[in-house]
Structures are given as structure tokens and as C-alpha cells.
Design a protein around this motif. Structure first.
Motif, short mmCIF file in Angstrom:
data_model
loop_
_atom_site.label_atom_id
_atom_site.label_comp_id
_atom_site.label_asym_id
_atom_site.label_seq_id
_atom_site.Cartn_x
_atom_site.Cartn_y
_atom_site.Cartn_z
N ARG A 252 5.09 19.01 11.56
CA ARG A 252 4.79 17.72 12.18
C ARG A 252 3.55 17.09 11.54
O ARG A 252 3.51 15.88 11.30
CB ARG A 252 4.57 17.90 13.69
N GLN A 253 2.54 17.89 11.27
CA GLN A 253 1.33 17.38 10.63
C GLN A 253 1.64 16.85 9.23
O GLN A 253 1.16 15.77 8.84
CB GLN A 253 0.27 18.47 10.57
N GLN A 254 2.45 17.60 8.48
CA GLN A 254 2.80 17.17 7.13
C GLN A 254 3.60 15.88 7.16
O GLN A 254 3.35 14.97 6.35
CB GLN A 254 3.62 18.28 6.43
N HIS A 255 4.55 15.77 8.07
CA HIS A 255 5.35 14.55 8.16
C HIS A 255 4.49 13.36 8.55
O HIS A 255 4.70 12.24 8.06
CB HIS A 255 6.48 14.75 9.17
N ALA A 256 3.49 13.57 9.41
CA ALA A 256 2.58 12.49 9.79
C ALA A 256 1.75 12.02 8.60
O ALA A 256 1.52 10.82 8.41
CB ALA A 256 1.67 12.95 10.93
N LEU A 257 1.31 12.97 7.76
CA LEU A 257 0.53 12.61 6.57
C LEU A 257 1.38 11.81 5.58
O LEU A 257 0.91 10.83 4.99
CB LEU A 257 -0.02 13.87 5.89
N LEU A 258 2.64 12.22 5.42
CA LEU A 258 3.53 11.48 4.52
C LEU A 258 3.78 10.07 5.04
O LEU A 258 3.77 9.10 4.27
CB LEU A 258 4.86 12.23 4.39
N ALA A 259 3.99 9.95 6.34
CA ALA A 259 4.22 8.63 6.92
C ALA A 259 2.98 7.75 6.78
O ALA A 259 3.09 6.54 6.51
CB ALA A 259 4.60 8.78 8.39
N ALA A 260 1.80 8.34 6.94
CA ALA A 260 0.57 7.57 6.81
C ALA A 260 0.40 7.03 5.40
O ALA A 260 -0.01 5.87 5.19
CB ALA A 260 -0.64 8.43 7.21
N ASP A 261 0.70 7.84 4.40
CA ASP A 261 0.61 7.38 3.01
C ASP A 261 1.61 6.25 2.74
O ASP A 261 1.28 5.27 2.06
CB ASP A 261 0.87 8.54 2.04
N LEU A 262 2.82 6.41 3.25
CA LEU A 262 3.82 5.36 3.08
C LEU A 262 3.36 4.05 3.72
O LEU A 262 3.49 2.97 3.12
CB LEU A 262 5.15 5.78 3.70
N ASP A 263 2.82 4.14 4.91
CA ASP A 263 2.36 2.95 5.60
C ASP A 263 1.21 2.27 4.85
O ASP A 263 1.19 1.05 4.68
CB ASP A 263 1.92 3.29 7.03
N GLU A 264 0.26 3.08 4.39
CA GLU A 264 -0.92 2.51 3.74
C GLU A 264 -0.58 1.85 2.42
O GLU A 264 -1.17 0.83 2.05
CB GLU A 264 -1.97 3.62 3.53
N TRP A 265 0.37 2.40 1.69
CA TRP A 265 0.68 1.93 0.34
C TRP A 265 2.02 1.19 0.25
O TRP A 265 2.50 0.90 -0.84
CB TRP A 265 0.67 3.10 -0.64
N GLU A 266 2.61 0.88 1.39
CA GLU A 266 3.94 0.27 1.37
C GLU A 266 3.97 -1.05 0.60
O GLU A 266 4.88 -1.29 -0.20
CB GLU A 266 4.45 0.04 2.80
N SER A 267 2.97 -1.92 0.82
CA SER A 267 3.00 -3.22 0.14
C SER A 267 2.87 -3.06 -1.36
O SER A 267 3.53 -3.76 -2.13
CB SER A 267 1.89 -4.12 0.68
N VAL A 268 2.02 -2.12 -1.80
CA VAL A 268 1.90 -1.86 -3.24
C VAL A 268 3.20 -1.28 -3.78
O VAL A 268 3.67 -1.67 -4.88
CB VAL A 268 0.72 -0.90 -3.51
N ARG A 270 6.26 -1.66 -2.68
CA ARG A 270 7.34 -2.65 -2.70
C ARG A 270 7.12 -3.74 -3.74
O ARG A 270 8.08 -4.35 -4.22
CB ARG A 270 7.51 -3.26 -1.31
N ASP A 271 5.86 -3.98 -4.10
CA ASP A 271 5.55 -5.08 -5.01
C ASP A 271 5.68 -4.63 -6.46
O ASP A 271 4.77 -4.85 -7.29
CB ASP A 271 4.14 -5.60 -4.72
N THR A 272 6.77 -3.95 -6.80
CA THR A 272 6.97 -3.45 -8.17
C THR A 272 8.27 -3.94 -8.77
O THR A 272 8.65 -3.51 -9.86
CB THR A 272 6.97 -1.90 -8.17
N ALA A 273 8.97 -4.84 -8.07
CA ALA A 273 10.24 -5.36 -8.58
C ALA A 273 9.98 -6.57 -9.49
O ALA A 273 8.92 -7.21 -9.45
CB ALA A 273 11.14 -5.77 -7.42
#
Length: 276
Positions: A252-268, A270-273
Motif C-alpha cells: 500500500r505504501q509503495q502504491h501510494a508513492l507511485l501514485a504521488a509521483d504520477l500526480d506530481e509529474w502528470e502535466s510534464v 502528458r506534455d510530450t506529444a
């Protein structure tokens, strides 16, 4: 219906516990091990149910021959349990090429070859189950467990892909135990790469944990085996089964860390197309 089990590493730990549970349920167990004589007493007590065989799972040809032999003798193979394995501790710089390749042979290439050999038989008979004894280390890492975790990550990726490829009734179960009182930390089973002083602060505590922790783990292997069989017999077998509160909490802790990284860097991300 009596099930035919092929279990590697059947002389101790989860392998032995699974074999005993299968026999108690009236099933037949082919117990594969490097030292099958350690199963002789068990086999003598259940001569029509337990069949010890010698196998080094790193020998792919021997593994394929054994699967064919099981089917020729018993008519089918219902459950393949890839359980053989060992602990290995060492920083990457401490781990030799030979040690790394040997561990991949044991934890990845051996199970891959046995699974590949079992699939045609399971397709012919219309189903079956493959149990991959992974670890909580199949999704999370720790200092000194790099080689061990890499093999388990690879096995889990292969098995998850198999669950997407195979459409003829085979169930795949990845088991992810935390700390259980098996022989994994036994001094005769745990393998330690030669230490370097540069890693004393990071890998040193892991070495101490492995060499001094045998017999103090919270997990009960008998309860773990009951959970594995419950998952196998469920109407919908899960792809992954975490075992132990420590495994659940860590995942659960690992999945939360992965989700946090995705959330923090999502705009960067996605902005690669290409600009439209």
C-alpha cells in the motif's frame, strides 16, 4: 476430482507446506527437489500420493522432461507450483555476474521453462493453474535485495503477461509473502555476496536482518498455505495474493508513492506529444 500437483522446492518452506496440504485433501503431489531423499519419509507415509523426484530447476531440459513424465504417469498436470528459490543479499557492486545470472536462472528462467512446458498439457486438458511463489519483493525493493527483487519483478511481469495471453482456462496466481517462518533465512539457504565496507551503512542492516532473523518472522506458513489454496479454489482467482500484514502495508505504501509521483509529474508527462 483428485488434482495432480508438481511442486518445486518441495522439501521445505512453502513447498513442503503446500505438499502436505494437497495430500491432506486427497491429491497427488510430485515433489521436485535437488535432494529428493529429504521427502522419503513423507512419501513412505503416503506411498500412493507423494512421488519425490530429483530436479535442478536451472536445467531447462530436465524440467521439460519432468513435466512430460508427470503427464505420462498421471494423465494430467493440474497445478504447477514454482517454489524453488533462495535469499540473496548484496549491493549490485558486491554481486558478481555469476551470482546474478545464477539467481535469474533459479527464480526466472527455471520457472519460465517449466511454465512453458506445462502450458500445452493444460491447453489439451482444458485448464490448470500455475502458482508463482514470488515475494513482496516482487513489487518493492530494499538495500541489498537488488538482485533478488529483480528476479521477482521479472517473474511477476512475465506472469502478468501470461494472464493476458492465455485464454484456455489456466489460472495464474502470483504469491507475494512478507516475512514468514520458512527456511528462506536459514544460514544454509541464504546467500550473501562478499561485503564491501562502502555499503556497510546501507546493506549492512539487511545482512544483519537476514543472518539473525530466522525463526522470528511473524508469518505462519500453514496459514499462508490455506490462503493460497483458498485463492486457487475461488470462483475468480486473483492474479496477485499478498501474504502477511507486513506485505499488505508495504505494498500500500509503495502504491501510494507511485501514485504521488504520477500526480506530481502528470502535466510534464502528458506534455510530450507533437503539437497538433
Amino acid at each position: 476430482m483428485t488434482r495432480i500437483w508438481l511442486i518445486t522446492g518441495a522439501t521445505s518452506g512453502f513447498g513442503r507446506s503446500l505438499a502436505e496440504a494437497a495430500v491432506a485433501a486427497g491429491d497427488i503431489v510430485v515433489g521436485a527437489a535437488r535432494k529428493p531423499e529429504r521427502l522419503e519419509e513423507f512419501a513412505s507415509a503416503h506411498p500412493r500420493q507423494v512421488f519425490p523426484v530429483r530436479l535442478d530447476v536451472t536445467d531447462a531440459d530436465a524440467g521439460r522432461a519432468l513435466v512430460d513424465e508427470v503427464v505420462a504417469r498421471h494423465g494430467r498436470i493440474d497445478v504447477l507450483v514454482n517454489n524453488a528459490g533462495r535469499t540473496q543479499v548484496g549491493a549490485l557492486e558486491e554481486t558478481t555476474d555469476q551470482e546474478l545470472r545464477a539467481l535469474f536462472d533459479l527464480h526466472f528462467f527455471g520457472p519460465a521453462a517449466l511454465t512453458r512446458a506445462a502450458l500445452p498439457h493444460m491447453r489439451r486438458q482444458g485448464g490448470g493453474a500455475v502458482v508463482q511463489m514470488s515475494s513482496v519483493g516482487g513489487q518493492i525493493t530494499g538495500p541489498g535485495f537488488g538482485a533478488y527483487c529483480a528476479t521477482k519483478f521479472a517473474l511477476e511481469a512475465l506472469t502478468q503477461t501470461l494472464s493476458q495471453e492465455v485464454d484456455f482456462g489456466v489460472r495464474f496466481l502470483i504469491v507475494e509473502p512478507g516475512a514468514f517462518r520458512t527456511s528462506l533465512f536459514d544460514p544454509s539457504a541464504a546467500y550473501l555476496s562478499a561485503p564491501m565496507p562502502e555499503y556497510a551503512a546501507t546493506v549492512g542492516p539487511t545482512r544483519d536482518y537476514v543472518t539473525g532473523g530466522d525463526g522470528s518472522q511473524a508469518g505462519d506458513p500453514a496459514k499462508a498455505v490455506r490462503a493460497i489454496i483458498q485463492a486457487l479454489d475461488a470462483p475468480k482467482t486473483p492474479l496477485r495474493l499478498a501474504l502477511g500484514g507486513d506485505a499488505v502495508d508495504s505494498l500500500r505504501q509503495q502504491h501510494a508513492l507511485l501514485a504521488a509521483d504520477l500526480d506530481e509529474w502528470e502535466s510534464v508527462s502528458r506534455d510530450t506529444a507533437f503539437d497538433s
